[in-house]
Design an enzyme around this catalytic site. Structure first.
Site, PDB file in Angstrom:
ATOM      1  N   GLY A  41       0.970  -1.345  -0.216  1.00  0.00           N
ATOM      2  CA  GLY A  41      -0.054   0.038  -0.003  1.00  0.00           C
ATOM      3  C   GLY A  41       0.907   1.116  -0.045  1.00  0.00           C
ATOM      4  N   GLU A  96       4.103   4.101   5.860  1.00  0.00           N
ATOM      5  CA  GLU A  96       2.935   3.061   5.528  1.00  0.00           C
ATOM      6  C   GLU A  96       2.266   4.023   4.940  1.00  0.00           C
ATOM      7  OE1 GLU A  96       1.692   1.320   6.034  1.00  0.00           O
ATOM      8  OE2 GLU A  96       1.429  -0.481   7.704  1.00  0.00           O
ATOM      9  N   ASP A  97       1.422   3.660   4.471  1.00  0.00           N
ATOM     10  CA  ASP A  97       0.196   3.646   3.775  1.00  0.00           C
ATOM     11  C   ASP A  97      -1.425   4.250   4.866  1.00  0.00           C
ATOM     12  OD1 ASP A  97      -0.974   1.076   4.557  1.00  0.00           O
ATOM     13  OD2 ASP A  97      -1.465   0.793   2.340  1.00  0.00           O
ATOM     14  N   ASP A 100      -5.297   1.952  10.985  1.00  0.00           N
ATOM     15  CA  ASP A 100      -6.364   1.955  11.333  1.00  0.00           C
ATOM     16  C   ASP A 100      -6.218   1.444  12.875  1.00  0.00           C
ATOM     17  OD1 ASP A 100      -9.005   1.236  10.449  1.00  0.00           O
ATOM     18  OD2 ASP A 100      -8.456  -1.059   9.332  1.00  0.00           O
ATOM     19  N   THR A 101      -6.334   0.138  12.574  1.00  0.00           N
ATOM     20  CA  THR A 101      -6.692  -0.302  14.435  1.00  0.00           C
ATOM     21  C   THR A 101      -5.182  -0.195  14.365  1.00  0.00           C
ATOM     22  OG1 THR A 101      -5.700  -2.503  13.669  1.00  0.00           O
ATOM     23  CG2 THR A 101      -8.138  -2.043  14.133  1.00  0.00           C
ATOM     24  N   GLY A 102      -3.710   0.088  14.352  1.00  0.00           N
ATOM     25  CA  GLY A 102      -2.697  -0.078  14.733  1.00  0.00           C
ATOM     26  C   GLY A 102      -1.970  -1.455  15.123  1.00  0.00           C
ATOM     27  N   THR A 104      -0.949  -3.548  12.789  1.00  0.00           N
ATOM     28  CA  THR A 104      -0.421  -3.455  11.520  1.00  0.00           C
ATOM     29  C   THR A 104       1.586  -2.859  12.900  1.00  0.00           C
ATOM     30  OG1 THR A 104      -1.646  -3.779  10.495  1.00  0.00           O
ATOM     31  CG2 THR A 104       0.515  -3.983   9.911  1.00  0.00           C
ATOM     32  N   LEU A 105       1.479  -1.755  12.904  1.00  0.00           N
ATOM     33  CA  LEU A 105       2.427  -0.742  12.742  1.00  0.00           C
ATOM     34  C   LEU A 105       3.018  -1.540  14.338  1.00  0.00           C
ATOM     35  CD1 LEU A 105       4.210   1.623  11.681  1.00  0.00           C
ATOM     36  CD2 LEU A 105       2.213   2.828  13.325  1.00  0.00           C
ATOM     37  N   LYS A 128      -6.926   7.253  11.110  1.00  0.00           N
ATOM     38  CA  LYS A 128      -8.394   6.966  11.276  1.00  0.00           C
ATOM     39  C   LYS A 128      -8.022   6.573  12.426  1.00  0.00           C
ATOM     40  CE  LYS A 128      -9.417   3.674   7.928  1.00  0.00           C
ATOM     41  NZ  LYS A 128     -10.580   2.907   7.243  1.00  0.00           N
ATOM     42  N   PHE A 149     -13.729   3.516   4.713  1.00  0.00           N
ATOM     43  CA  PHE A 149     -13.358   2.588   3.548  1.00  0.00           C
ATOM     44  C   PHE A 149     -12.251   3.378   2.830  1.00  0.00           C
ATOM     45  CE2 PHE A 149     -10.851  -0.625   1.473  1.00  0.00           C
ATOM     46  CZ  PHE A 149      -9.863  -1.390   2.687  1.00  0.00           C
ATOM     47  N   ASP A 156      -5.634  -0.161  -1.881  1.00  0.00           N
ATOM     48  CA  ASP A 156      -6.141  -1.234  -1.788  1.00  0.00           C
ATOM     49  C   ASP A 156      -8.094  -2.327  -2.112  1.00  0.00           C
ATOM     50  OD1 ASP A 156      -5.201  -3.175   0.012  1.00  0.00           O
ATOM     51  OD2 ASP A 156      -5.869  -4.426  -1.701  1.00  0.00           O
ATOM     52  N   ARG A 162      -5.157   0.611  -6.925  1.00  0.00           N
ATOM     53  CA  ARG A 162      -4.163   1.011  -6.217  1.00  0.00           C
ATOM     54  C   ARG A 162      -4.002   2.038  -7.442  1.00  0.00           C
ATOM     55  NH1 ARG A 162      -2.323  -2.554  -2.441  1.00  0.00           N
ATOM     56  NH2 ARG A 162      -2.090  -4.619  -2.265  1.00  0.00           N
TER      57      ARG A 162
END
Ligand code: IMP
Ligand code: MG
Length: 173
Positions: A41, A96-97, A100-102, A104-105, A128, A149, A156, A162
């Site tokens: 992303g 990062e793109d 969201d929830t955090g 992944t980061l 977000k 979203f 994507d 994308r």
């Protein structure tokens, strides 16, 4: 399907130039700013951001998957492609793109910090905050958005959109 333009190409370009100035100022004295692009992303953000930077940089790429289906993330993170080079002593900037929830980061910061970098910060194009499940630190944020979203400019929906040069909201019905 992407219904409404949220950020136009000129808006994105202008904001990235500002981020580039801020990052260049903050890292003016850094000896090795090392950007880590989170695939897929962030590829477009990385390409545009890196060209605005006034400091020398090196780059590497990493791929993660959050086992997402459609527009919901499961919270589980899998490392699909690791970095090619070591991080010891480097000033790392994760690119990062979207946060969201955090989850992944948060996972990414933990595995990178375990590798002995001098510092780790994050630049994300979109955030977000209303969706956060973990309170993860993000030093540079392009745009803060509501709980929509979004697609385009690298992001994507099931592999599509994308290549859009702007960011659009997906019609949710
Ligand atoms: P997380 O929930 O913060 O772990 O978000 C993980 C990943 O989900 C992001 O890096 C994106 O790849 C993806 N994602 C979250 N929100 C969106 C969205 O609005 N559009 C496209 N991808 C998203
Ligand atoms: Mg991502």
């Amino acid at each position: 399907m992407p219904a409404r333009v949220l950020f136009s190409t000129p808006q994105i370009e202008a904001r990235i130039r500002e981020l580039g100035r801020e990052i260049s100022r903050d890292y003016a004295k850094a000896e090795n700013l090392h950007l880590i692009c989170v695939l897929k992303g962030a590829f477009m953000f990385l390409a545009d951001l890196v060209r605005t930077l006034q400091v020398p940089v090196t780059l590497d790429f990493m791929a993660l998957s959050s086992y997402a289906t459609g527009t919901t993330s499961s919270g589980e993170v899998r490392l699909l492609k690791d970095l090619d080079t070591a991080l010891a002593g480097r000033d790392v900037l994760i690119v990062e793109d979207i946060v969201d929830t955090g989850l992944t980061l948060n996972y990414l910061r933990e595995i990178l910090m375990a590798r002995g970098p001098r510092s780790v910060r994050t630049a994300c194009l979109l955030s977000k905050p209303s969706r956060r499940k973990v309170d993860v630190r993000v030093e540079y944020i392009g745009f803060t958005i509501e709980d929509h979203f979004v697609v385009g400019y690298g992001l994507d929906y099931e592999g599509r959109y994308r290549s859009l040069p702007h960011i659009a909201i997906v019609d949710e019905d």
